[in-house]
Design an enzyme around this catalytic site. Structure first.
Site, mmCIF file in Angstrom:
data_model
loop_
_atom_site.group_PDB
_atom_site.id
_atom_site.type_symbol
_atom_site.label_atom_id
_atom_site.label_comp_id
_atom_site.label_asym_id
_atom_site.label_seq_id
_atom_site.Cartn_x
_atom_site.Cartn_y
_atom_site.Cartn_z
ATOM 1 N N HIS A 138 0.815 -1.220 0.000
ATOM 2 C CA HIS A 138 0.000 0.000 0.000
ATOM 3 C C HIS A 138 0.852 1.275 0.000
ATOM 4 O O HIS A 138 0.419 2.289 -0.544
ATOM 5 C CB HIS A 138 -0.997 -0.048 1.168
ATOM 6 N N HIS B 182 -8.065 -8.241 -7.749
ATOM 7 C CA HIS B 182 -8.364 -9.059 -6.563
ATOM 8 C C HIS B 182 -8.573 -8.076 -5.409
ATOM 9 O O HIS B 182 -7.650 -7.762 -4.668
ATOM 10 C CB HIS B 182 -7.214 -10.010 -6.257
ATOM 11 N N SER C 92 -6.871 -2.041 -0.670
ATOM 12 C CA SER C 92 -6.545 -1.334 -1.920
ATOM 13 C C SER C 92 -7.742 -0.601 -2.539
ATOM 14 O O SER C 92 -7.570 0.528 -3.012
ATOM 15 C CB SER C 92 -5.880 -2.290 -2.920
ATOM 16 N N GLU D 20 -13.859 -9.132 -7.402
ATOM 17 C CA GLU D 20 -13.723 -9.957 -6.191
ATOM 18 C C GLU D 20 -14.612 -11.177 -6.386
ATOM 19 O O GLU D 20 -15.807 -11.048 -6.633
ATOM 20 C CB GLU D 20 -14.124 -9.159 -4.935
ATOM 21 N N ASP E 122 -13.866 -13.570 -11.986
ATOM 22 C CA ASP E 122 -12.432 -13.857 -11.967
ATOM 23 C C ASP E 122 -11.675 -12.621 -12.482
ATOM 24 O O ASP E 122 -11.858 -12.223 -13.634
ATOM 25 C CB ASP E 122 -12.177 -15.075 -12.872
ATOM 26 N N GLY E 123 -10.844 -12.061 -11.640
ATOM 27 C CA GLY E 123 -10.135 -10.837 -12.012
ATOM 28 C C GLY E 123 -9.114 -11.046 -13.115
ATOM 29 O O GLY E 123 -8.837 -10.127 -13.891
ATOM 30 N N ASP F 190 -3.199 -8.624 -7.251
ATOM 31 C CA ASP F 190 -2.846 -9.008 -5.875
ATOM 32 C C ASP F 190 -3.625 -10.255 -5.458
ATOM 33 O O ASP F 190 -4.465 -10.214 -4.567
ATOM 34 C CB ASP F 190 -3.188 -7.824 -4.941
HETATM 35 N N1 SAM Z 1 -5.982 -6.222 -2.944
HETATM 36 C C1 SAM Z 1 -6.521 -6.315 -1.592
HETATM 37 C C2 SAM Z 1 -5.882 -5.253 -0.737
HETATM 38 O O1 SAM Z 1 -4.700 -4.914 -0.954
HETATM 39 O O2 SAM Z 1 -6.552 -4.731 0.145
HETATM 40 C C3 SAM Z 1 -6.317 -7.692 -0.997
HETATM 41 C C4 SAM Z 1 -6.761 -8.808 -1.871
HETATM 42 S S1 SAM Z 1 -6.560 -10.417 -1.203
HETATM 43 C C5 SAM Z 1 -4.862 -10.632 -1.159
HETATM 44 C C6 SAM Z 1 -7.029 -11.416 -2.568
HETATM 45 C C7 SAM Z 1 -8.517 -11.451 -2.826
HETATM 46 O O3 SAM Z 1 -8.761 -12.085 -4.086
HETATM 47 C C8 SAM Z 1 -9.326 -12.246 -1.826
HETATM 48 O O4 SAM Z 1 -10.337 -11.447 -1.270
HETATM 49 C C9 SAM Z 1 -9.933 -13.401 -2.628
HETATM 50 O O5 SAM Z 1 -11.251 -13.743 -2.209
HETATM 51 C C10 SAM Z 1 -9.970 -12.829 -4.011
HETATM 52 N N2 SAM Z 1 -9.909 -13.789 -5.133
HETATM 53 C C11 SAM Z 1 -9.391 -15.039 -5.153
HETATM 54 N N3 SAM Z 1 -9.376 -15.519 -6.419
HETATM 55 C C12 SAM Z 1 -9.883 -14.517 -7.207
HETATM 56 C C13 SAM Z 1 -10.060 -14.362 -8.611
HETATM 57 N N4 SAM Z 1 -9.695 -15.337 -9.486
HETATM 58 N N5 SAM Z 1 -10.566 -13.214 -9.077
HETATM 59 C C14 SAM Z 1 -10.914 -12.204 -8.228
HETATM 60 N N6 SAM Z 1 -10.765 -12.286 -6.884
HETATM 61 C C15 SAM Z 1 -10.232 -13.429 -6.389
#
Ligand code: SAM
Length: 315
Positions: free
Chosen positions: A19, A42, A112, A136, A164-165, A190
């Site tokens: 961050h 993500h 984020s 998400e 899916d991101g 991320d």
């Molecule tokens: N970026 C966030 C932050 O810095 O505050 C933290 C994100 S966390 C590390 C990863 C997130 O991705 C989780 O909430 C998880 O549920 C989600 N996730 C897992 N696989 C995913 C996918 N294929 N596409 C989107 N989100 C996904």
């Protein structure tokens, strides 16, 4: 699959590195008046309680961001004075803003999406048509984030998809051209690295994104752990950026390890180090991180080691 909850890790040393870097990159990009497309592939829950059950159980924020309260008073041991590194002071000021100006003990940690939204909502960006697109996939986490979004001002500039991101990023690039303005995009990748295929998926998504928008700024967070996919990722990203003839920056922060990971913890539990890889980094980023990381490493050290590194190429 889908057991990962960032609430256990919010505010840990990996989040601090991520961050602080995110803030520094966006501050630079937002110096220019042209609108930005911000994509968070993500997104997580957006905002976390540092006094909630998950944060208290993992104690990762206590060993992380909470040590930075009061300019480092939380670290206990005598710290050198915080460098006049704008990037660090900016980060601490942002955290204070989320917690309220009078709060001595932080209880809220912005993830984020909340950080990106806060920056695009500052008075300096008023009238600039920045947009924030969030992905998400976890149903409960998506619901938590959607509830927060409902209370954000100007939420029509924010789009949240439960998808899916990695795949979703394809539909985002290149960003549409604003009237006579250059296309500008920033992407944060991320993932949870909950499944080992995430490492390949990061590579593929980044390669595809660069092919669609070579001038975009791409920031990838990664854990530094002894898993083949994790070890190879920075080198593979360097090769990818090199083949695309793009500048890159790679920063790592290692706080040492004294505690065993919790039973059943994912890759971030007990992790001693992490990194951020930025493609097309702002020219100011290396200097900002080189000023910030020595102090952060000392503030966050677990007592047996602290190391940091900033490498760059072509920037
Ligand atoms: N970026 C966030 C932050 O810095 O505050 C933290 C994100 S966390 C590390 C990863 C997130 O991705 C989780 O909430 C998880 O549920 C989600 N996730 C897992 N696989 C995913 C996918 N294929 N596409 C989107 N989100 C996904």
């Amino acid at each position: 699959m889908f057991s990962y909850r960032h609430a256990f890790h919010a505010g840990n040393h990996g989040d601090v590195l991520k961050h602080v870097t995110l803030l520094a990159v966006l501050r630079h990009l937002m110096r220019k008046p042209g609108p930005l497309l911000l994509v968070d592939t993500h997104a997580g829950a957006g905002r976390y309680r540092l006094d909630g059950a998950q944060a208290v159980k993992s104690a990762e924020a206590a060993a992380g961001v909470l040590r930075l309260q009061g300019g480092g008073h939380g670290a206990g041991a005598a710290l050198p004075r915080m460098p006049a590194a704008h990037i660090l002071q900016d980060y601490l000021a942002l955290l204070q803003r989320f917690n309220g100006p009078a709060a001595n003990a932080w209880t809220v940690y912005p993830g984020s999406p909340a950080i990106m939204h806060a920056l695009m909502s500052e008075p300096g960006r008023a009238g600039v048509a920045d947009r924030l697109h969030l992905f998400e996939w976890h149903p409960t986490v998506h619901e938590l984030l959607a509830r927060q979004l409902a209370s954000w001002p100007d939420a029509r500039r924010v789009l949240l998809r439960r998808a899916d991101g990695f795949a979703g990023l394809r539909g985002e690039l290149p960003p549409p051209r604003a009237a006579s303005q250059p296309r500008r995009a920033f992407v944060l990748i991320d993932p949870a690295y909950e499944v080992k295929t995430d490492y390949d998926a990061v590579l593929q998504a980044t390669a595809d994104a660069l092919a669609r928008c070579a001038t975009g700024v791409y920031m990838i967070w990664h854990p530094v752990v002894a898993q083949p996919g994790a070890v190879a990722l920075p080198r593979r990203l360097q090769s990818l950026a090199g083949r695309a003839d793009r500048a890159w920056l790679h920063a790592t922060l290692d706080v040492g390890r004294t505690t065993a990971p919790r039973a059943g913890a994912d890759v971030r539990g007990g992790m001693a180090a992490s990194g951020v890889f930025v493609i097309n980094p702002p020219y100011t980023l290396a200097e900002g991180l080189r000023a910030a990381l020595p102090w952060l490493a000392q503030a966050l050290t677990r007592g047996n080691a602290e190391r940091w590194q900033v490498e760059q190429h072509g920037a």
